[in-house]
Design an enzyme around this catalytic site. Structure first.
Site, PDB file in Angstrom:
ATOM      1  CE  LYS A 267      -3.384   2.337   3.199  1.00 30.95           C
ATOM      2  NZ  LYS A 267      -3.912   2.667   3.978  1.00 30.95           N
ATOM      3  CG  ASP A 272      -5.872   7.545   4.973  1.00 26.39           C
ATOM      4  OD1 ASP A 272      -6.907   8.124   4.595  1.00 26.39           O
ATOM      5  OD2 ASP A 272      -5.833   6.935   5.685  1.00 26.39           O
ATOM      6  CE  LYS A 279      -7.240   8.136   8.148  1.00 29.56           C
ATOM      7  NZ  LYS A 279      -7.697   6.994   9.041  1.00 29.56           N
ATOM      8  CG  ASP A 290      -1.916   5.299   5.281  1.00 27.61           C
ATOM      9  OD1 ASP A 290      -2.033   3.839   5.292  1.00 27.61           O
ATOM     10  OD2 ASP A 290      -2.780   5.693   4.485  1.00 27.61           O
ATOM     11  CG  ASP A 349     -10.271   6.822   6.399  1.00 31.97           C
ATOM     12  OD1 ASP A 349      -9.271   7.241   6.108  1.00 31.97           O
ATOM     13  OD2 ASP A 349     -10.310   7.317   7.795  1.00 31.97           O
ATOM     14  CD  GLU A 351      -7.346   4.763   2.783  1.00 36.19           C
ATOM     15  OE1 GLU A 351      -7.975   5.394   3.400  1.00 36.19           O
ATOM     16  OE2 GLU A 351      -5.659   4.712   2.826  1.00 36.19           O
ATOM     17  NE  ARG A 353     -10.760  -1.182   3.596  1.00 33.68           N
ATOM     18  CZ  ARG A 353     -11.509  -1.923   4.797  1.00 33.68           C
ATOM     19  NH1 ARG A 353     -12.450  -2.617   4.797  1.00 33.68           N
ATOM     20  NH2 ARG A 353     -10.923  -1.350   6.146  1.00 33.68           N
TER      21      ARG A 353
HETATM   22  N1  BES Z   1      -4.191   4.405   6.563  1.00 35.39           N
HETATM   23  C1  BES Z   1      -5.789   3.698   7.781  1.00 35.39           C
HETATM   24  C2  BES Z   1      -5.523   2.938   8.910  1.00 35.39           C
HETATM   25  C3  BES Z   1      -4.428   2.548   9.821  1.00 35.39           C
HETATM   26  C4  BES Z   1      -5.256   3.170  11.061  1.00 35.39           C
HETATM   27  C5  BES Z   1      -3.211   2.856   9.933  1.00 35.39           C
HETATM   28  C6  BES Z   1      -4.253   3.458  12.212  1.00 35.39           C
HETATM   29  C7  BES Z   1      -2.966   3.524  11.078  1.00 35.39           C
HETATM   30  C8  BES Z   1      -2.829   3.549  12.250  1.00 35.39           C
HETATM   31  C9  BES Z   1      -6.472   3.090   7.083  1.00 35.39           C
HETATM   32  O1  BES Z   1      -6.667   3.416   6.180  1.00 35.39           O
HETATM   33  C10 BES Z   1      -8.087   4.310   7.069  1.00 35.39           C
HETATM   34  O2  BES Z   1      -8.554   4.455   7.162  1.00 35.39           O
HETATM   35  N2  BES Z   1      -9.207   2.583   7.951  1.00 35.39           N
HETATM   36  C11 BES Z   1     -10.226   2.882   8.436  1.00 35.39           C
HETATM   37  C12 BES Z   1     -11.308   1.674   7.982  1.00 35.39           C
HETATM   38  C13 BES Z   1     -12.474   2.285   7.994  1.00 35.39           C
HETATM   39  C14 BES Z   1     -12.828   3.427   7.856  1.00 35.39           C
HETATM   40  C15 BES Z   1     -13.314   0.776   7.587  1.00 35.39           C
HETATM   41  C16 BES Z   1     -10.064   2.346   9.879  1.00 35.39           C
HETATM   42  O3  BES Z   1      -9.437   1.845  10.565  1.00 35.39           O
HETATM   43  O4  BES Z   1     -10.215   3.867  10.568  1.00 35.39           O
HETATM   44 ZN    ZN Z   2      -4.793   4.641   4.370  1.00 30.97          ZN
HETATM   45 MN    MN Z   3      -7.704   5.423   6.038  1.00 34.55          MN
END
Ligand code: BES
Ligand code: ZN
Ligand code: MN
Length: 500
Positions: A267, A272, A279, A290, A349, A351, A353
């Protein structure tokens, strides 16, 4: 860059007393007398060390340090005894961390020339490699943007004291050096702020690293990405003024068998924000890392090439920013991936995947027979495992287990997570093939389930490194900041195909 020019690590077969450095590090276990580590060591310290052990001042607890002068029978000025913990818990991972802790301690004290005694009882090459990795990892500097006083520079010279020499051990040293350097290159990329490391700059830096490592490289621009139909990646990048990129690296050594082909996908979200599903401000700065999975793939591909892995490997890193904006995708939008799968984006968010879906499809398109991806994918994996381990998902069990064993040896701790069919319910969509979020329950598992839709029946492993890519606390063996997680695992995997 200073952290990667580490020619300063070398092997010596001299007896410890003859090694000409400022400080010799000797690991000592709990409940062990100095003579067990090195005959004559206690005498060299005039009995100081033995007394420190007897009084309990030095107890051999992991990473505990005791520095004392050596007499003129020794060419080194001082010995640094470093606690190695319980002898029965000792392994190459502990050894790697001990070497790193030693080199970091010397660095902090501005001691320029050090040596580290290999006390690994197994195959001497394994010990030499682990120590070298640790010594090189300690060369990483995270404060490159400071204009004033910076942290102490890396040690000038680091020797590995080994009872045995010869080509095999020089090879082990070289392996440790390349793996350590490749980790540091990945860490440098992760550390870059997103205004510097945009997707195009990331692609350019990755391309340069890969080319110098001897790989074939291609950078797909927006036009190429569009003609391949990578609508998921394009959807994520729509909100940003920075165009997406896909970095493609190939290792195709002469004489390699047609199969297997290892496909590594990382990734590469250079920042992000969450997009329209934005966020909270608190801690959002962390989202510059990220792209850690992408950086890990770049580092691993470099090592795979330099160490001449015997199989074909392709590395694919989809790169994008995730931004809100007038053209950004919105909740409810439907995107179509390169393989034709449609996704209803319920949360912009989620993104990572989306990028991985197109990235994994492309790795398969390029002929990968075995897939591994690494991604800072979910906050949910941090809830499940904390920062202690990466989440390990995949299919079939045999492949997951092979990857797990490699990760353990490489020192990337990971823990198996389930992919129950039940989770599929959570990613069903009313109007498309699937939604991009399954909500809060089992968030890391439903994310992995989503990715699985893009790998068909191929052997595939997914590392969720959201908790392990960045160290929030400094430890004896590693400073705060990017860890280089997954680099060594992905690289070492390319040497284990006999076990697949
Ligand atoms: N990049 C984030 C995941 C992340 C969170 C990495 C904390 C490092 C520390 C990812 O893109 C994300 O935002 N995931 C969301 C998914 C949700 C919206 C289903 C999450 O984990 O909140
Ligand atoms: Zn992310
Ligand atoms: Mn995200």
């Amino acid at each position: 860059m200073e952290s990667t020019t580490s020619a300063a690590v070398a092997l010596t077969t001299a007896t410890a007393a003859d090694v000409d450095v400022d400080l010799i590090f000797v690991p000592l276990f709990e409940d062990e007398m100095p003579g067990a580590a090195l005959p004559g060591l206690d005498e060299g310290t005039g009995g100081m060390l033995g007394r420190a052990v007897e009084s309990g001042e030095f107890r051999g607890r992991p990473y505990q340090l005791y520095l004392t002068p050596l007499n003129d029978q020794w060419r080194a000025g001082r010995v640094g005894v470093i606690g190695a913990g319980k002898a029965r818990e000792f392994d190459t991972d502990r050894l790697r961390k001990l070497a790193s802790a030693a080199a970091l301690a010397a660095r902090e004290r501005r001691v320029p020339r050090i040596a580290f005694l290999n006390r690994h009882s197994g195959a001497p090459g394994k010990g030499v490699q682990a120590i070298t990795e640790g010594l090189v990892l300690a060369r990483f500097s995270g404060d490159t943007y400071k204009s004033g006083e910076r942290s102490a520079p890396p040690v000038e010279e680091a020797l590995v004291i080994s009872a045995h020499g010869g080509a095999a051990l020089e090879g082990a040293l070289e392996r440790g050096r390349v793996l350590g350097e490749s980790c540091n290159l990945a860490r440098e990329l992760c550390n870059e702020p997103s205004n510097v490391l945009t997707p195009s700059i990331f692609a350019g830096r990755g391309e340069a690293i890969a080319r110098e490592g001897g790989l074939q490289v291609e950078v797909l621009d927006e036009e190429a990405i569009t003609s391949l139909g990578m609508g998921l990646l394009l959807g994520v990048s729509r909100g940003s003024s920075e165009p997406p990129r896909v970095l493609v690296m190939r290792h195709a050594p002469a004489g390699a068998p047609a199969r297997p082909v290892l496909g590594l996908v990382g990734k590469g979200v250079t920042f992000d924000t969450g997009g329209i599903s934005i966020k909270p401000a608190d801690g959002m700065d962390r989202m510059k890392d990220d792209m850690s999975g992408g950086a890990a793939v770049i580092g691993a591909m470099r090592a795979i090439s330099l160490l001449k892995a015997p199989i074909n490997v392709v590395g694919v890193v989809p790169m994008s920013e995730n931004m809100p904006g007038g053209r950004a995708i919105k909740p409810g939008d439907v995107l179509t991936g390169a393989g034709g799968k449609t996704v209803e984006v319920l949360n912009t968010d989620a993104e990572g995947r989306l990028l991985l879906g197109d990235g994994l499809w492309y790795a398969r398109h390029l002929g990968a027979t075995h897939l591994v991806d690494a991604a800072t994918l979910t906050g949910a994996i941090v809830v499940a495992l904390g920062k202690a381990a990466s989440g390990l998902f995949g299919q079939p069990d045999g492949w997951v287990e092979a990857v797990r064993r490699t990760a353990l040896r490489a020192g990337d701790r990971c823990w198996p997570m389930p992919l129950y069919e039940d989770y599929r319910e959570q990613i069903k969509s009313e109007i498309a093939d699937m939604v991009n979020t399954g909500g809060r329950p089992a968030g890391a598992c439903t994310a992995a389930m989503f990715i699985r839709e893009f790998v068909d029946d191929l052997p595939w492993v997914h590392f969720d490194i959201a908790g392990t890519a960045w160290a929030e606390e400094a430890r004896a063996w590693q400073g705060k900041g990017p860890t280089g997680v997954a680099v060594r695992t992905l690289a070492e995997l390319a040497f284990t195909s006999a076990e697949w």
